[in-house]
Design a protein around this motif. Structure first.
Motif, PDB file in Angstrom:
ATOM      1  N   PHE A 278      46.430  34.735  46.701  1.00 20.45           N
ATOM      2  CA  PHE A 278      46.842  34.318  45.366  1.00 20.45           C
ATOM      3  C   PHE A 278      45.682  34.480  44.390  1.00 20.45           C
ATOM      4  CE2 PHE A 278      49.783  32.329  48.205  1.00 20.45           C
ATOM      5  CZ  PHE A 278      50.999  32.356  47.527  1.00 20.45           C
TER       6      PHE A 278
ATOM      7  N   GLN B  73      45.809  28.683  33.962  1.00 18.69           N
ATOM      8  CA  GLN B  73      46.725  29.791  34.166  1.00 18.69           C
ATOM      9  C   GLN B  73      47.514  29.584  35.470  1.00 18.69           C
ATOM     10  OE1 GLN B  73      47.088  32.292  31.799  1.00 18.69           O
ATOM     11  NE2 GLN B  73      45.740  30.870  30.695  1.00 18.69           N
TER      12      GLN B  73
ATOM     13  N   TRP C 195      49.262  30.458  39.193  1.00 19.65           N
ATOM     14  CA  TRP C 195      48.970  31.280  40.362  1.00 19.65           C
ATOM     15  C   TRP C 195      49.886  32.499  40.374  1.00 19.65           C
ATOM     16  CZ3 TRP C 195      44.697  30.660  42.865  1.00 19.65           C
ATOM     17  CH2 TRP C 195      44.144  29.404  43.075  1.00 19.65           C
ATOM     18  N   GLN C 196      49.344  33.631  40.776  1.00 20.83           N
ATOM     19  CA  GLN C 196      50.136  34.844  40.982  1.00 20.83           C
ATOM     20  C   GLN C 196      49.871  35.343  42.400  1.00 20.83           C
ATOM     21  OE1 GLN C 196      50.100  37.637  37.441  1.00 20.83           O
ATOM     22  NE2 GLN C 196      48.309  36.392  36.933  1.00 20.83           N
ATOM     23  N   GLN C 197      50.942  35.601  43.155  1.00 18.82           N
ATOM     24  CA  GLN C 197      50.733  36.108  44.508  1.00 18.82           C
ATOM     25  C   GLN C 197      50.308  37.567  44.450  1.00 18.82           C
ATOM     26  OE1 GLN C 197      53.804  35.229  47.317  1.00 18.82           O
ATOM     27  NE2 GLN C 197      52.836  36.381  48.980  1.00 18.82           N
TER      28      GLN C 197
ATOM     29  N   ARG D 229      45.504  43.814  39.328  1.00 24.74           N
ATOM     30  CA  ARG D 229      46.568  44.798  39.136  1.00 24.74           C
ATOM     31  C   ARG D 229      46.414  46.072  39.959  1.00 24.74           C
ATOM     32  NH1 ARG D 229      49.660  42.823  35.264  1.00 24.74           N
ATOM     33  NH2 ARG D 229      48.773  41.340  33.783  1.00 24.74           N
TER      34      ARG D 229
END
Length: 349
Positions: A190, A197, A199-201, A234
């Motif tokens: 993550f 901000q 969490w983004q997996q 990204r």
């Protein structure tokens, strides 16, 4: 065994701007017997430093790196530069971490999971409420930590209030500018772009540990000891050759790694190739550093790695162009043969 990746301790008058791209990398290593060694300027020979420690961290002050360490009895020691003597610091800690660009600030956790802070080597330990098993620190002093239940907390300096962050992690890493990376018990990765901000997996793999620096370089190891690299959130993971159990990433994108046989290797980011460094180590620890110094040996190695990569890419391009030309010629010959065959069937040959 711990290893400190110590940048810029010698020759401060040769400090280079980051655009030069090459840095002097001084390394402290601790063997499995807790003996301490420094990797000299040629990057091949280990020089013994008196003392025995199990863990270390460092901070840059006055253009040299000051070392904090813990021995097997949880005693605390401090060294104001490699050439100075160890100074015993009162207290007992099982984990210690210096704040990047923190003017001497250091945090620690003892065996009872109590948290402590001190402003510099000359000040005293200050107890900070809470209980943690691990913590990491941003340049601005914000601290992130994990407790024994894998819960995540953050605090804005020693006088702040701990805030619970949703989620559960087994591994937590924070970059100097506040980007947060973590791994949960399911080995999922993550990412948080900063405090406040979500969490983004991170898709593309399962990992048991990861390390990052302040320039988006992220290296991760999976349960099979395979190593992967990505640049920021990204960009996809790229598999790198080799099998390793531990690694650390420097501010100049150099990465040092240890395999299961305790052999030590170095590469420069995604472009480099692994080069073995003589010696046997059991662990690596280090800081991102803020002052870097020119090293002709490292510069030459990195320039060769980059040149080899460019040569390989050019050879691949030429091979692809040759294959395309061959295919075009074969297609032209095939069409010509078809036209001649059609002409013969209509008019006779």
């Amino acid at each position: 065994l711990s290893v400190i990746l110590i940048l810029g301790l010698l020759c401060p008058e040769k400090t280079l701007a980051r655009r030069d791209g090459y840095y002097k990398e001084d390394i402290l290593g601790i063997t499995s017997a807790n003996h301490i060694y420094w990797l000299d300027d040629n990057g091949r020979d280990w020089v013994n430093i008196p003392g025995q420690i199990t863990q270390c961290t460092m901070i840059e002050l006055d253009r040299q790196l000051h070392v904090w360490s813990i021995n097997a009895a949880n005693d605390i020691f401090y060294k104001a530069g490699l050439r100075s003597d160890w100074v015993h610091i009162p207290g007992k800690l099982s984990y210690i971490k210096a704040q990047p660009k923190g003017n001497g600030r250091v945090w620690g956790i003892n065996s009872a999971q109590q948290i402590f802070y001190r402003g510099n080597a000359a000040s005293n330990w200050q107890h900070v409420p809470g209980a943690l098993t691990y913590l990491d620190i941003q340049e601005n002093g914000r601290v992130w930590g994990l407790n024994s239940a894998q819960q995540i907390f953050t605090i804005d300096g020693p006088n702040g209030v701990w805030q619970h962050i949703p989620g559960a992690l087994t591994v937590l890493r924070v970059t100097p500018d506040g980007k947060v990376w973590g791994i949960n018990a399911n080995q999922d990765v993550f990412y948080m772009a900063g405090y406040g901000q979500p969490w983004q997996q991170v898709p593309g793999g399962k990992f048991v540990t990861l390390e990052t620096n302040g320039f988006n370089d992220v290296f991760a190891i999976n349960a099979n000891q395979d190593v992967y690299y990505r640049n920021g959130f990204r960009i996809n993971w790229t598999h790198l050759p080799g099998k390793f159990v531990k690694l650390r990433v420097l501010g100049n994108s150099a990465v040092y790694a240890i395999n299961s046989a305790q052999q030590v290797f170095r590469r420069h980011g995604l472009l480099g190739t692994w080069a073995q460094i003589p010696g046997a180590l059991n662990d690596l620890c280090g800081n991102y550093g803020t002052t870097y110094h020119y090293s002709a040996a490292i510069a030459a190695a990195d320039q060769k790695a980059a040149a080899d990569k460019r040569a390989a890419e050019e050879a691949a391009r030429q091979a692809a162009a040759a294959a395309a030309a061959k295919k075009a010629a074969e297609e032209a010959a095939r069409k010509k043969a078809q036209e001649e065959a059609a002409c013969c069937s209509k008019e006779g040959c």
